[in-house]
Design a protein around this motif. Structure first.
Motif, PDB file in Angstrom:
ATOM      1  N   ASP A 188      12.639 -33.010   1.294  1.00 60.75           N
ATOM      2  CA  ASP A 188      12.020 -31.799   1.244  1.00 60.75           C
ATOM      3  C   ASP A 188      12.677 -30.816   0.125  1.00 60.75           C
ATOM      4  OD1 ASP A 188       9.946 -32.394   2.964  1.00 60.75           O
ATOM      5  OD2 ASP A 188      10.903 -31.614   4.638  1.00 60.75           O
ATOM      6  N   THR A 189      13.604 -31.484  -0.596  1.00 60.19           N
ATOM      7  CA  THR A 189      14.603 -30.708  -1.422  1.00 60.19           C
ATOM      8  C   THR A 189      13.911 -30.335  -2.673  1.00 60.19           C
ATOM      9  OG1 THR A 189      16.627 -31.737  -0.470  1.00 60.19           O
ATOM     10  CG2 THR A 189      16.914 -30.546  -2.523  1.00 60.19           C
ATOM     11  N   THR A 190      13.892 -29.286  -3.084  1.00 63.88           N
ATOM     12  CA  THR A 190      13.241 -28.950  -4.510  1.00 63.88           C
ATOM     13  C   THR A 190      14.987 -28.786  -5.504  1.00 63.88           C
ATOM     14  OG1 THR A 190      11.751 -27.480  -4.042  1.00 63.88           O
ATOM     15  CG2 THR A 190      12.623 -26.921  -5.823  1.00 63.88           C
ATOM     16  N   LYS A 191      14.897 -29.584  -6.402  1.00 63.46           N
ATOM     17  CA  LYS A 191      15.889 -29.504  -7.279  1.00 63.46           C
ATOM     18  C   LYS A 191      15.700 -28.655  -8.429  1.00 63.46           C
ATOM     19  CE  LYS A 191      17.722 -34.320  -6.871  1.00 63.46           C
ATOM     20  NZ  LYS A 191      18.013 -35.290  -7.448  1.00 63.46           N
ATOM     21  N   ILE A 192      16.850 -27.856  -8.692  1.00 59.65           N
ATOM     22  CA  ILE A 192      16.680 -26.957  -9.929  1.00 59.65           C
ATOM     23  C   ILE A 192      17.760 -27.397 -10.829  1.00 59.65           C
ATOM     24  CG2 ILE A 192      17.034 -24.511 -11.006  1.00 59.65           C
ATOM     25  CD1 ILE A 192      16.134 -23.335  -8.257  1.00 59.65           C
ATOM     26  N   VAL A 193      17.572 -27.986 -12.114  1.00 60.76           N
ATOM     27  CA  VAL A 193      18.489 -28.593 -13.025  1.00 60.76           C
ATOM     28  C   VAL A 193      18.688 -27.887 -14.228  1.00 60.76           C
ATOM     29  CG1 VAL A 193      19.203 -30.794 -13.992  1.00 60.76           C
ATOM     30  CG2 VAL A 193      17.658 -30.991 -11.732  1.00 60.76           C
ATOM     31  N   VAL A 194      20.075 -27.395 -14.511  1.00 64.67           N
ATOM     32  CA  VAL A 194      20.325 -26.753 -15.773  1.00 64.67           C
ATOM     33  C   VAL A 194      21.150 -27.663 -16.628  1.00 64.67           C
ATOM     34  CG1 VAL A 194      21.480 -24.738 -16.599  1.00 64.67           C
ATOM     35  CG2 VAL A 194      20.664 -24.790 -14.283  1.00 64.67           C
ATOM     36  N   GLY A 195      20.381 -27.659 -17.903  1.00 62.51           N
ATOM     37  CA  GLY A 195      21.192 -28.397 -18.918  1.00 62.51           C
ATOM     38  C   GLY A 195      22.332 -27.782 -19.390  1.00 62.51           C
ATOM     39  N   MET A 196      23.573 -28.644 -19.301  1.00 62.60           N
ATOM     40  CA  MET A 196      24.857 -27.954 -19.406  1.00 62.60           C
ATOM     41  C   MET A 196      25.535 -28.779 -20.544  1.00 62.60           C
ATOM     42  SD  MET A 196      25.142 -25.088 -17.712  1.00 62.60           S
ATOM     43  CE  MET A 196      26.883 -24.686 -17.577  1.00 62.60           C
ATOM     44  N   GLY A 253      19.199 -17.173   0.722  1.00 61.33           N
ATOM     45  CA  GLY A 253      19.449 -18.241   1.997  1.00 61.33           C
ATOM     46  C   GLY A 253      18.348 -19.204   1.689  1.00 61.33           C
ATOM     47  N   LEU A 254      17.927 -19.651   0.479  1.00 64.86           N
ATOM     48  CA  LEU A 254      16.950 -20.590   0.301  1.00 64.86           C
ATOM     49  C   LEU A 254      17.578 -22.088   0.701  1.00 64.86           C
ATOM     50  CD1 LEU A 254      15.584 -19.629  -3.220  1.00 64.86           C
ATOM     51  CD2 LEU A 254      14.687 -18.865  -0.844  1.00 64.86           C
ATOM     52  N   LYS A 255      16.870 -22.599   1.848  1.00 61.25           N
ATOM     53  CA  LYS A 255      17.034 -23.717   2.371  1.00 61.25           C
ATOM     54  C   LYS A 255      16.261 -24.876   1.392  1.00 61.25           C
ATOM     55  CE  LYS A 255      19.428 -21.922   5.462  1.00 61.25           C
ATOM     56  NZ  LYS A 255      21.016 -21.635   4.882  1.00 61.25           N
ATOM     57  N   ASN A 256      16.920 -26.122   1.485  1.00 57.77           N
ATOM     58  CA  ASN A 256      16.135 -27.229   0.778  1.00 57.77           C
ATOM     59  C   ASN A 256      16.051 -26.938  -0.856  1.00 57.77           C
ATOM     60  OD1 ASN A 256      16.274 -28.833   3.016  1.00 57.77           O
ATOM     61  ND2 ASN A 256      14.062 -27.990   3.515  1.00 57.77           N
ATOM     62  N   VAL A 257      16.739 -26.091  -1.403  1.00 54.94           N
ATOM     63  CA  VAL A 257      16.920 -25.837  -2.794  1.00 54.94           C
ATOM     64  C   VAL A 257      18.183 -25.977  -3.173  1.00 54.94           C
ATOM     65  CG1 VAL A 257      16.591 -24.159  -4.571  1.00 54.94           C
ATOM     66  CG2 VAL A 257      14.903 -24.214  -2.519  1.00 54.94           C
ATOM     67  N   VAL A 258      18.173 -27.131  -4.313  1.00 50.35           N
ATOM     68  CA  VAL A 258      19.650 -27.234  -4.808  1.00 50.35           C
ATOM     69  C   VAL A 258      19.689 -27.145  -6.001  1.00 50.35           C
ATOM     70  CG1 VAL A 258      21.040 -29.378  -5.199  1.00 50.35           C
ATOM     71  CG2 VAL A 258      19.769 -29.269  -3.074  1.00 50.35           C
ATOM     72  N   VAL A 259      20.678 -26.533  -6.625  1.00 51.28           N
ATOM     73  CA  VAL A 259      21.085 -26.066  -8.052  1.00 51.28           C
ATOM     74  C   VAL A 259      21.927 -27.359  -8.580  1.00 51.28           C
ATOM     75  CG1 VAL A 259      21.835 -24.524  -9.970  1.00 51.28           C
ATOM     76  CG2 VAL A 259      20.362 -23.806  -7.968  1.00 51.28           C
ATOM     77  N   GLU A 260      21.608 -28.040  -9.670  1.00 50.78           N
ATOM     78  CA  GLU A 260      22.536 -28.825 -10.205  1.00 50.78           C
ATOM     79  C   GLU A 260      22.791 -28.894 -11.642  1.00 50.78           C
ATOM     80  OE1 GLU A 260      20.572 -32.620  -9.371  1.00 50.78           O
ATOM     81  OE2 GLU A 260      21.030 -32.678  -7.144  1.00 50.78           O
ATOM     82  N   GLN A 261      23.812 -29.391 -12.241  1.00 52.23           N
ATOM     83  CA  GLN A 261      23.939 -29.355 -13.577  1.00 52.23           C
ATOM     84  C   GLN A 261      23.787 -30.683 -14.036  1.00 52.23           C
ATOM     85  OE1 GLN A 261      27.771 -27.855 -14.815  1.00 52.23           O
ATOM     86  NE2 GLN A 261      28.066 -27.096 -12.761  1.00 52.23           N
ATOM     87  N   GLU A 276      10.031 -30.444  -7.622  1.00 52.17           N
ATOM     88  CA  GLU A 276       9.366 -30.196  -6.392  1.00 52.17           C
ATOM     89  C   GLU A 276       8.914 -31.484  -5.619  1.00 52.17           C
ATOM     90  OE1 GLU A 276       7.835 -25.864  -5.590  1.00 52.17           O
ATOM     91  OE2 GLU A 276       7.193 -26.649  -7.549  1.00 52.17           O
ATOM     92  N   PRO A 277       9.241 -31.819  -4.526  1.00 48.41           N
ATOM     93  CA  PRO A 277       8.553 -33.043  -3.845  1.00 48.41           C
ATOM     94  C   PRO A 277       6.969 -32.964  -3.864  1.00 48.41           C
ATOM     95  CG  PRO A 277      10.452 -32.089  -2.497  1.00 48.41           C
ATOM     96  CD  PRO A 277       9.939 -30.919  -3.611  1.00 48.41           C
ATOM     97  N   GLY A 278       6.585 -34.021  -4.564  1.00 47.03           N
ATOM     98  CA  GLY A 278       5.113 -34.310  -4.504  1.00 47.03           C
ATOM     99  C   GLY A 278       4.633 -33.588  -5.772  1.00 47.03           C
ATOM    100  N   HIS A 329       8.310 -18.862  -8.666  1.00 50.58           N
ATOM    101  CA  HIS A 329       8.066 -20.225  -8.593  1.00 50.58           C
ATOM    102  C   HIS A 329       8.549 -20.870  -7.437  1.00 50.58           C
ATOM    103  CE1 HIS A 329       8.105 -24.536 -10.705  1.00 50.58           C
ATOM    104  NE2 HIS A 329       7.819 -24.537  -9.244  1.00 50.58           N
ATOM    105  N   ILE A 330      10.000 -20.638  -7.146  1.00 52.80           N
ATOM    106  CA  ILE A 330      10.805 -21.308  -5.933  1.00 52.80           C
ATOM    107  C   ILE A 330      10.064 -20.764  -4.591  1.00 52.80           C
ATOM    108  CG2 ILE A 330      12.789 -22.124  -5.019  1.00 52.80           C
ATOM    109  CD1 ILE A 330      12.092 -23.305  -7.553  1.00 52.80           C
ATOM    110  N   ILE A 331      10.077 -19.330  -4.585  1.00 49.79           N
ATOM    111  CA  ILE A 331       9.594 -18.733  -3.464  1.00 49.79           C
ATOM    112  C   ILE A 331       7.939 -18.479  -3.103  1.00 49.79           C
ATOM    113  CG2 ILE A 331       9.865 -16.546  -2.065  1.00 49.79           C
ATOM    114  CD1 ILE A 331      12.586 -16.139  -3.247  1.00 49.79           C
ATOM    115  N   GLY A 332       7.766 -18.171  -4.610  1.00 49.15           N
ATOM    116  CA  GLY A 332       6.123 -17.856  -4.436  1.00 49.15           C
ATOM    117  C   GLY A 332       5.392 -18.908  -4.701  1.00 49.15           C
ATOM    118  N   GLY A 333       5.847 -20.049  -5.232  1.00 50.23           N
ATOM    119  CA  GLY A 333       4.937 -21.199  -5.296  1.00 50.23           C
ATOM    120  C   GLY A 333       4.311 -21.267  -6.711  1.00 50.23           C
TER     121      GLY A 333
END
Length: 123
Positions: A26-34, A58-66, A83-85, A106-110
């Motif tokens: 259920d994890t949403t990944k937010i990936v930033v080009g670094m 406090g967003l659960k199941n949201v991951v910010v990655e590089q 986002e899954p699916g 997007h992340i909160i409001g969909g």
């Protein structure tokens, strides 16, 4: 740092500070080009704002990655949302203010923000 165990301990202690959480289906990944082009275009403030927003809200199941180079230097800073699916959404020419909107709308409001996406950029 003198051992692998010490390195692992440092990594574990830093995970909470940089917005990383354990992942599941259920994890949403937010990936930033670094890569250097992203950093030169202003990706670091975008990354920092995304991490701050995810933590403060406090967003659960949201991951910010590089990640490294995404391959579209002229559109940097680039943020991809997985986002899954759902199809990947690629945001381009991002700023910290746009990052706030992505989290809210997007992340909160969909609802992805079409005006910030690659499909709306003059190519």
């Amino acid at each position: 740092m003198k051992s692998l165990a010490e390195l692992k301990a440092i990594r574990e202690s830093m995970q909470g500070q940089i917005g990383l959480r354990s992942e599941d289906d259920d994890t949403t990944k937010i990936v930033v080009g670094m890569a250097t082009c992203g950093i030169a275009a202003g990706a670091r403030p975008v990354l920092n704002e995304l991490v701050k927003d995810v933590n403060e809200k406090g967003l659960k199941n949201v991951v910010v990655e590089q990640t490294g180079c995404i391959g579209m230097c002229e559109y940097e800073p680039i943020v991809e949302v997985f986002e899954p699916g759902k199809d990947k959404v690629t945001y381009v020419r991002m700023t910290a203010d746009k990052a706030d909107e992505v989290i809210e709308k997007h992340i909160i409001g969909g609802k992805p923000i079409a005006d910030f996406t690659l499909s709306k950029v003059d190519i």
